[in-house]
Design a protein around this motif. Sequence first.
Motif, PDB file in Angstrom:
ATOM      1  N   ASP A   7     -14.539  47.685  54.211  1.00 17.95           N
ATOM      2  CA  ASP A   7     -15.485  47.605  52.743  1.00 17.95           C
ATOM      3  C   ASP A   7     -15.672  49.255  52.711  1.00 17.95           C
ATOM      4  N   ILE A   8     -15.194  49.959  53.415  1.00 22.32           N
ATOM      5  CA  ILE A   8     -15.339  51.353  53.251  1.00 22.32           C
ATOM      6  C   ILE A   8     -14.444  52.129  52.182  1.00 22.32           C
ATOM      7  N   ASP A   9     -14.793  52.600  51.326  1.00 22.03           N
ATOM      8  CA  ASP A   9     -13.904  53.433  50.164  1.00 22.03           C
ATOM      9  C   ASP A   9     -12.517  53.842  50.980  1.00 22.03           C
ATOM     10  N   ARG A  10     -11.504  53.209  50.509  1.00 19.81           N
ATOM     11  CA  ARG A  10     -10.285  53.605  51.170  1.00 19.81           C
ATOM     12  C   ARG A  10      -9.789  55.165  51.127  1.00 19.81           C
ATOM     13  N   ALA A  11     -10.399  55.654  49.993  1.00 15.06           N
ATOM     14  CA  ALA A  11     -10.159  57.242  49.547  1.00 15.06           C
ATOM     15  C   ALA A  11     -10.892  57.985  50.526  1.00 15.06           C
ATOM     16  N   LEU A  12     -12.112  57.538  50.888  1.00 14.18           N
ATOM     17  CA  LEU A  12     -12.904  58.376  51.846  1.00 14.18           C
ATOM     18  C   LEU A  12     -12.251  58.222  53.071  1.00 14.18           C
ATOM     19  N   LEU A  13     -11.776  57.072  53.736  1.00 14.36           N
ATOM     20  CA  LEU A  13     -11.368  56.883  54.895  1.00 14.36           C
ATOM     21  C   LEU A  13      -9.874  57.966  54.936  1.00 14.36           C
ATOM     22  N   ASP A  14      -9.088  58.077  53.894  1.00 13.10           N
ATOM     23  CA  ASP A  14      -7.773  58.757  53.947  1.00 13.10           C
ATOM     24  C   ASP A  14      -8.253  60.229  53.722  1.00 13.10           C
TER      25      ASP A  14
END
Length: 193
Positions: A93-100
């Motif tokens: 559920d965490i924004d993929r862009a933030l994880l990247d």
Amino acid sequence: MDLILIRHPAVAIDAGICYGRSDIALADVPHASVTALKARLELPVPDLVWSSPLTRCRSVAEPWAAQWARKVSVDPRLQEMDFGTWEVQRWDDIDRALLDDWAADLHHARAHGGESVAQFSARVETWFGERQAEAGDACAHVVTHAGVIRVLVALALRVSLEQTLSWSIDFAGVVWLRRREPGAAWTLVRWNA
């Protein structure tokens, strides 16, 4: 000095949830976890027992230390990394862009608002430096978290944290490090035993 690092047993939370600094209880009764751990491994008797203050570690460290009439020293520097706003969120559920963004600058990014890996590592390194200076040839057992164990192993063996991130460590897994004399190199006796 023997430094025996014990990862806490499985926790009472669904898989796929980020729970670094969050205080999550164990899935099983702490005494059952201690009994299972002792039956599985033969370890040297500790002179010192250290623990993260989080319940999932402290609740195991206390009965673990009591077996040898040892006191538990609790240190907040042994807590898992603080994932800020990601705590108790599903990783999916965490924004993929933030994880990247976080993965692109693993050591310094703080997309979650908690600790960076560099801050977390520095905290753990401070604890490790103090223990090395004062412990002599003692045997210390440390009940802590996978992230802390990986940082300690990277520091002791002088390898990159990225390298230790690829090494699996199970719940209730044990990592045993040994240093023959102050200033000597650390060696890995067991990984994920």
